[in-house]
Design a protein around this motif. Structure first.
Motif, mmCIF file in Angstrom:
data_model
loop_
_atom_site.group_PDB
_atom_site.id
_atom_site.type_symbol
_atom_site.label_atom_id
_atom_site.label_comp_id
_atom_site.label_asym_id
_atom_site.label_seq_id
_atom_site.Cartn_x
_atom_site.Cartn_y
_atom_site.Cartn_z
ATOM 1 N N ASP A 10 0.833 -1.207 0.000
ATOM 2 C CA ASP A 10 0.000 0.000 0.000
ATOM 3 C C ASP A 10 0.867 1.256 0.000
ATOM 4 N N ALA A 11 1.915 1.255 0.817
ATOM 5 C CA ALA A 11 2.818 2.411 0.892
ATOM 6 C C ALA A 11 3.525 2.634 -0.443
ATOM 7 N N ALA A 12 3.971 1.559 -1.077
ATOM 8 C CA ALA A 12 4.633 1.690 -2.377
ATOM 9 C C ALA A 12 3.681 2.282 -3.412
ATOM 10 N N GLU A 13 2.432 1.839 -3.389
ATOM 11 C CA GLU A 13 1.439 2.373 -4.325
ATOM 12 C C GLU A 13 1.194 3.860 -4.059
ATOM 13 N N ALA A 14 1.018 4.243 -2.804
ATOM 14 C CA ALA A 14 0.779 5.646 -2.451
ATOM 15 C C ALA A 14 1.986 6.516 -2.784
ATOM 16 N N SER A 15 3.186 5.951 -2.686
ATOM 17 C CA SER A 15 4.396 6.741 -2.925
ATOM 18 C C SER A 15 4.605 7.085 -4.392
ATOM 19 N N THR A 50 8.649 11.541 -5.729
ATOM 20 C CA THR A 50 7.784 10.359 -5.751
ATOM 21 C C THR A 50 8.713 9.146 -5.742
ATOM 22 N N MET A 51 8.132 7.965 -5.672
ATOM 23 C CA MET A 51 8.927 6.742 -5.625
ATOM 24 C C MET A 51 8.440 5.789 -6.709
ATOM 25 N N THR A 52 9.373 4.993 -7.204
ATOM 26 C CA THR A 52 9.032 3.901 -8.107
ATOM 27 C C THR A 52 9.595 2.623 -7.514
ATOM 28 N N GLY A 53 9.060 1.504 -7.928
ATOM 29 C CA GLY A 53 9.563 0.226 -7.448
ATOM 30 C C GLY A 53 8.851 -0.262 -6.203
ATOM 31 N N GLU A 54 9.481 -1.195 -5.538
ATOM 32 C CA GLU A 54 8.877 -1.875 -4.397
ATOM 33 C C GLU A 54 9.861 -1.985 -3.240
ATOM 34 N N VAL A 55 9.317 -2.244 -2.070
ATOM 35 C CA VAL A 55 10.107 -2.523 -0.873
ATOM 36 C C VAL A 55 10.145 -4.032 -0.687
ATOM 37 N N ALA A 56 11.315 -4.582 -0.419
ATOM 38 C CA ALA A 56 11.447 -6.015 -0.139
ATOM 39 C C ALA A 56 11.471 -6.209 1.369
ATOM 40 N N VAL A 57 10.577 -7.026 1.877
ATOM 41 C CA VAL A 57 10.486 -7.266 3.316
ATOM 42 C C VAL A 57 10.722 -8.731 3.637
#
Length: 126
Positions: A10-15, A50-57
């Motif tokens: 969700d955070a990645a999408e909002a960013s 803004t941000m692109t890509g994803e966070v790896a957890v």
């Protein structure tokens, strides 16, 4: 752990638009965790980022009770790249952060991240 992973999605999408009022931000986050994500979005928007890509957890369970789970993580933001308005992605991408989260069962029975804290880049080395 599913709520924690979904919160980062969700955070990645909002960013992508740095939208602190993005409708997905409160899908898997509430209280302090939601406030932190909204703060990060407001700060990014103000800076024109803004941000692109994803966070790896890769969360690990630290403590469990029937309505609460405490997690720790070493999340990797190196593929979550900052883009300054009017330019291409640059070397402002993140690295590895030590993080701690508390996930709670809500009154409606769903799970949400209620507390979230992460440290600076480089605090988690693998």
């Amino acid at each position: 752990m599913a709520a924690y992973r979904a919160m980062w999605e969700d955070a990645a999408e909002a960013s992508r638009t740095s939208d602190p009022k993005h409708p997905r931000l409160d899908d898997h986050a509430e209280k302090n965790a939601l406030w932190l994500l909204q703060y990060v979005m407001r700060k990014a928007r103000k800076s024109g980022v803004t941000m692109t890509g994803e966070v790896a957890v890769a969360p690990m369970v630290v403590k469990v009770s029937p309505n609460r789970v405490v997690l720790r993580d070493c999340f990797d933001g190196s593929r979550w790249v900052q883009v300054k308005q009017g330019s291409s992605p640059d070397d402002m991408s993140g690295g590895r952060h030590r993080a701690k989260a508390t996930v709670v069962r809500t009154a409606k029975g769903s799970w949400k991240v209620s507390d979230l804290y992460w440290e600076d880049i480089g605090t988690c080395v693998k």
